[in-house]
Design a protein around this motif. Structure first.
Motif, PDB file in Angstrom:
ATOM      1  N   SER A 103     -14.749   4.576  -4.770  1.00  0.00           N
ATOM      2  CA  SER A 103     -13.498   4.979  -3.942  1.00  0.00           C
ATOM      3  C   SER A 103     -12.438   4.130  -4.070  1.00  0.00           C
ATOM      4  CB  SER A 103     -13.890   5.138  -2.469  1.00  0.00           C
ATOM      5  OG  SER A 103     -14.252   3.782  -2.038  1.00  0.00           O
ATOM      6  N   ASP A 104     -12.834   3.038  -4.460  1.00  0.00           N
ATOM      7  CA  ASP A 104     -11.594   2.001  -4.661  1.00  0.00           C
ATOM      8  C   ASP A 104     -10.730   2.437  -6.008  1.00  0.00           C
ATOM      9  OD1 ASP A 104     -11.151  -1.410  -5.132  1.00  0.00           O
ATOM     10  OD2 ASP A 104     -10.508  -0.113  -3.516  1.00  0.00           O
ATOM     11  N   TYR A 105     -11.649   2.780  -6.996  1.00  0.00           N
ATOM     12  CA  TYR A 105     -10.706   3.211  -8.037  1.00  0.00           C
ATOM     13  C   TYR A 105      -9.855   4.202  -8.012  1.00  0.00           C
ATOM     14  CZ  TYR A 105     -10.377   4.888 -12.734  1.00  0.00           C
ATOM     15  OH  TYR A 105      -9.898   5.442 -13.959  1.00  0.00           O
ATOM     16  N   PHE A 106     -10.461   5.484  -7.011  1.00  0.00           N
ATOM     17  CA  PHE A 106      -9.326   6.369  -6.978  1.00  0.00           C
ATOM     18  C   PHE A 106      -8.335   6.106  -6.192  1.00  0.00           C
ATOM     19  CE2 PHE A 106     -11.161   9.616  -9.922  1.00  0.00           C
ATOM     20  CZ  PHE A 106     -12.582   9.466  -9.781  1.00  0.00           C
ATOM     21  N   GLY A 107      -8.380   5.431  -5.062  1.00  0.00           N
ATOM     22  CA  GLY A 107      -7.623   4.999  -4.081  1.00  0.00           C
ATOM     23  C   GLY A 107      -6.508   4.141  -4.638  1.00  0.00           C
ATOM     24  N   GLY A 108      -7.307   3.233  -5.547  1.00  0.00           N
ATOM     25  CA  GLY A 108      -6.567   2.308  -6.146  1.00  0.00           C
ATOM     26  C   GLY A 108      -5.480   2.759  -7.058  1.00  0.00           C
ATOM     27  N   LYS A 109      -5.616   3.808  -7.810  1.00  0.00           N
ATOM     28  CA  LYS A 109      -4.960   4.104  -8.752  1.00  0.00           C
ATOM     29  C   LYS A 109      -3.450   4.685  -8.122  1.00  0.00           C
ATOM     30  CE  LYS A 109      -5.532   7.096 -12.782  1.00  0.00           C
ATOM     31  NZ  LYS A 109      -4.602   8.057 -12.470  1.00  0.00           N
ATOM     32  N   ARG A 110      -3.617   5.386  -6.696  1.00  0.00           N
ATOM     33  CA  ARG A 110      -2.571   5.751  -6.125  1.00  0.00           C
ATOM     34  C   ARG A 110      -1.714   4.490  -5.521  1.00  0.00           C
ATOM     35  NH1 ARG A 110       0.555   9.420  -6.530  1.00  0.00           N
ATOM     36  NH2 ARG A 110       2.268   7.741  -5.888  1.00  0.00           N
ATOM     37  N   ARG A 111      -2.460   3.746  -5.084  1.00  0.00           N
ATOM     38  CA  ARG A 111      -2.143   2.472  -4.523  1.00  0.00           C
ATOM     39  C   ARG A 111      -1.011   1.297  -5.521  1.00  0.00           C
ATOM     40  NH1 ARG A 111      -5.782  -1.253  -2.873  1.00  0.00           N
ATOM     41  NH2 ARG A 111      -7.081   0.336  -2.964  1.00  0.00           N
ATOM     42  N   MET A 112      -1.850   1.572  -6.689  1.00  0.00           N
ATOM     43  CA  MET A 112      -1.211   1.029  -7.985  1.00  0.00           C
ATOM     44  C   MET A 112       0.177   1.315  -8.349  1.00  0.00           C
ATOM     45  SD  MET A 112      -3.393  -0.906 -10.931  1.00  0.00           S
ATOM     46  CE  MET A 112      -4.926   0.120 -10.941  1.00  0.00           C
ATOM     47  N   ALA A 113      -0.141   2.608  -8.441  1.00  0.00           N
ATOM     48  CA  ALA A 113       1.489   3.185  -8.702  1.00  0.00           C
ATOM     49  C   ALA A 113       2.158   3.197  -7.613  1.00  0.00           C
ATOM     50  CB  ALA A 113       1.204   5.015  -8.890  1.00  0.00           C
ATOM     51  N   ASP A 114       2.100   3.251  -6.576  1.00  0.00           N
ATOM     52  CA  ASP A 114       3.183   2.854  -5.284  1.00  0.00           C
ATOM     53  C   ASP A 114       3.654   1.484  -5.582  1.00  0.00           C
ATOM     54  OD1 ASP A 114       1.467   4.521  -2.809  1.00  0.00           O
ATOM     55  OD2 ASP A 114       2.916   5.226  -4.401  1.00  0.00           O
ATOM     56  N   ASP A 115       2.747   0.657  -5.838  1.00  0.00           N
ATOM     57  CA  ASP A 115       3.113  -0.945  -5.983  1.00  0.00           C
ATOM     58  C   ASP A 115       4.032  -0.987  -6.908  1.00  0.00           C
ATOM     59  OD1 ASP A 115       0.005  -2.558  -4.864  1.00  0.00           O
ATOM     60  OD2 ASP A 115       1.519  -1.855  -3.896  1.00  0.00           O
ATOM     61  N   ALA A 148       5.878   1.028  -8.264  1.00  0.00           N
ATOM     62  CA  ALA A 148       7.441   1.622  -8.160  1.00  0.00           C
ATOM     63  C   ALA A 148       8.109   0.484  -7.019  1.00  0.00           C
ATOM     64  CB  ALA A 148       7.203   2.650  -7.516  1.00  0.00           C
ATOM     65  N   MET A 149       7.456  -0.067  -6.286  1.00  0.00           N
ATOM     66  CA  MET A 149       8.142  -1.097  -5.237  1.00  0.00           C
ATOM     67  C   MET A 149       8.508  -2.163  -6.109  1.00  0.00           C
ATOM     68  SD  MET A 149       6.471  -2.731  -2.042  1.00  0.00           S
ATOM     69  CE  MET A 149       5.561  -4.123  -3.038  1.00  0.00           C
ATOM     70  N   LEU A 150       7.666  -2.749  -6.898  1.00  0.00           N
ATOM     71  CA  LEU A 150       7.744  -3.968  -7.603  1.00  0.00           C
ATOM     72  C   LEU A 150       9.092  -3.738  -8.649  1.00  0.00           C
ATOM     73  CD1 LEU A 150       4.361  -5.414  -8.378  1.00  0.00           C
ATOM     74  CD2 LEU A 150       6.085  -6.503  -6.985  1.00  0.00           C
ATOM     75  N   ARG A 151       8.852  -2.719  -9.176  1.00  0.00           N
ATOM     76  CA  ARG A 151      10.433  -2.433 -10.193  1.00  0.00           C
ATOM     77  C   ARG A 151      11.617  -2.457  -9.485  1.00  0.00           C
ATOM     78  NH1 ARG A 151       9.424  -0.836 -15.210  1.00  0.00           N
ATOM     79  NH2 ARG A 151       7.375  -0.190 -15.859  1.00  0.00           N
ATOM     80  N   GLN A 152      11.540  -1.851  -8.198  1.00  0.00           N
ATOM     81  CA  GLN A 152      12.821  -1.834  -7.307  1.00  0.00           C
ATOM     82  C   GLN A 152      13.046  -3.237  -6.983  1.00  0.00           C
ATOM     83  OE1 GLN A 152      11.821   0.541  -4.088  1.00  0.00           O
ATOM     84  NE2 GLN A 152      13.427   2.038  -4.227  1.00  0.00           N
ATOM     85  N   GLU A 153      12.147  -4.087  -6.569  1.00  0.00           N
ATOM     86  CA  GLU A 153      12.344  -5.493  -6.247  1.00  0.00           C
ATOM     87  C   GLU A 153      12.822  -6.153  -7.467  1.00  0.00           C
ATOM     88  OE1 GLU A 153       8.990  -6.615  -3.206  1.00  0.00           O
ATOM     89  OE2 GLU A 153       9.872  -8.393  -4.429  1.00  0.00           O
TER      90      GLU A 153
END
Lengths: 180, 306
Positions: B71-83, B85-90
């Motif tokens: 579950s962490d793997y699948f949830g983590g994938k989404r979270r990593m994509a969000d992270d 994007a956010m880091l690039r913005q920063e």
């Protein structure tokens, strides 16, 4: 009184069926699985409701096969449970020894009843076992747990019919073989 | 009539009766409880059994761990994509800060050097920041952000951490105009550090190096000599670095030698400057008319003045 539907070979044994003897390795295996089920780490919600599987299995074997499982075996299993549970040595041992004795004392009475009524009597024995554990903990200085403490034994009693049928399954003669 | 016993008489001898066994094991349990709570004799036994049970416990934990991992793997994938994007913005938001960092460091170093100069030479110096350079391409002027409001006086010398930069020529309420030493005909009285010979450094305008004018060909000047202010005019304190001689051309046919110098201050690329207060150690200028009369009339005027 047949309450459980006789689905194939899964159902309580009819009184006229002759059961095969129980195999010792199966008895040990069932006790081991019960022990492991007791020790599985679980969340708080599950812990409130999880019955003492070892007590249940012990009770079944003490009632059905008193030659294999008696007070001594129950005591040893209780010791193992103590170690696994990291509680004081002798707590579960004492409780299971008393449970086994109660099972042996009441076994003829219990076996006369159908499964659901057996469950009620089993409930009394399981509650007694749980109370013994609690008593030892009191002596050690634990606080009063509250009414939910009797929930696991009652759940165990509810599971009694299922456990009974499951543990009896290997002893049932196969349908195709012994039909006359 | 005797009651029918519940338990049939024992046909087979199976050892002690259950009650005896219970009594025995019960007493044994109580002894164990006592020993464990009071004396902790059984810790070793407990440890041994715990070690034996440990692999089974780990095996039991595995389904839960596996489930959490998946579950962490699948949830983590989404979270990593969000992270991501956010880091690039920063990163983009922080780009001005990271790119300006080197510049800020350099500015810091230069400001510290200026502060050092200030404590050494002129306690009443005013720190000023360059606003912009003058628009006229034929003059070398800078505009700084301190004016009469901060106490800047016209004619004050302006230096940076490398040396003399120029002189304040016009003062406004909140701004001042500084003429650089490279401006045409801007003069700085200098002294050669090595030999002590005095001269005047004149600017030569845009794109040309300042020169020491009116020096005799026999003056003791060499390439590489440092020129410092002599302090004779009262504008600049003595001892400030001004320029370095880069070329000496002695032509026997010419009356004067041509000595080309390079300013030591960062004239064109300064950002922070120090405006000095004019030196108050010189006596005030004598009146012009009195001098002219004495020169013309000689002793007569002196007698009448008495």
């Amino acid at each position: 009184m047949r309450v459980l539907p006789n689905v194939g070979s899964f159902g309580p044994a009819a009184p006229e069926e002759i059961l095969r003897p129980a195999k010792p390795w199966f008895v040990l295996l069932s006790l081991l699985i019960g022990l492991l089920s007791n020790l599985v780490p679980a969340s708080d919600v599950v812990m409130t409701w999880r019955p003492d599987f070892v007590a249940l299995v012990l009770l079944y074997w003490c009632i059905q096969e008193p030659r294999y499982v008696g007070v001594g075996t129950a005591w040893v299993v209780g010791l193992l449970m103590d170690v696994g549970d990291a509680t004081v040595f002798g707590q579960h041992a004492l409780a299971y020894a008393v449970l086994a004795y109660g099972a042996e004392y009441f076994r003829r009475r219990v076996l006369r009843f159908p499964l659901w009524q057996q469950a009620v009597q089993v409930a009394a024995l399981l509650v007694l076992c749980a109370l013994l554990v609690l008593l030892v903990r009191f002596v050690g200085g634990a606080p009063l747990p509250g009414w939910m403490y009797v929930a696991p034994p009652l759940v165990g009693a509810l599971l009694w019919p299922l456990v009974s049928v499951l543990l009896q399954t290997p002893q049932r003669p196969s349908r195709s073989g012994s039909r006359r | 009539m005797r009651p029918i016993p519940v338990d049939p008489p024992a046909f087979f001898n199976r050892g002690p009766s259950p009650l005896t066994r219970l009594a025995f094991f019960g007493i044994l349990s109580l002894a164990l409880l006592f020993a464990d709570t009071r004396y902790r004799y059984l810790e070793n036994v407990r440890q041994a059994v715990a070690i034996a049970l440990y692999p089974m416990q780990r095996a039991l934990e595995m389904p839960g761990v596996a489930f959490a991992y998946v579950s962490d793997y699948f949830g983590g994938k989404r979270r990593m994509a969000d992270d991501n994007a956010m880091l690039r913005q920063e990163l983009v938001a922080r780009a001005p800060a990271t790119q300006g960092y080197a510049r800020e460091q350099e500015e810091n170093v230069r400001l510290r050097a200026l502060l050092d100069v200030r404590t050494r030479y002129a306690p009443t110096a005013i720190a000023a920041q360059v606003l912009y350079a003058g628009r006229d391409p034929f003059t070398q002027k800078l505009f700084v952000d301190k004016g009469t409001g901060a106490g800047v006086q016209a004619g004050a010398g302006v230096i940076d951490e490398g040396g003399v930069v120029g002189q304040v020529t016009r003062v406004f309420p909140y701004m001042s105009e500084v003429t650089l030493i490279t401006d045409r005909d801007q003069a700085v009285p200098v002294q050669v550090e090595r030999s002590g010979a005095r001269s005047v450094l004149f600017g030569n305008g845009t794109g040309r190096s300042p020169e020491l004018r009116f020096t005799s060909p026999s003056a003791d000047l060499r390439v590489g000599d440092r020129l410092v202010t002599s302090g004779l005019d009262g504008t600049y304190p003595p001892g400030l670095a001004v320029a370095q001689i880069i070329d000496v051309v002695r032509d026997s046919g010419q009356m004067f030698a041509r000595i080309v110098c390079k300013p030591l201050a960062g004239i064109d690329h300064d950002e922070f400057l120090l405006v000095l207060s004019p030196s108050a150690s010189l006596p005030p200028r004598p009146e012009e008319t009195g001098d002219a009369d004495i020169a013309k009339k000689g002793t007569h005027v002196r007698g009448r003045r008495g």
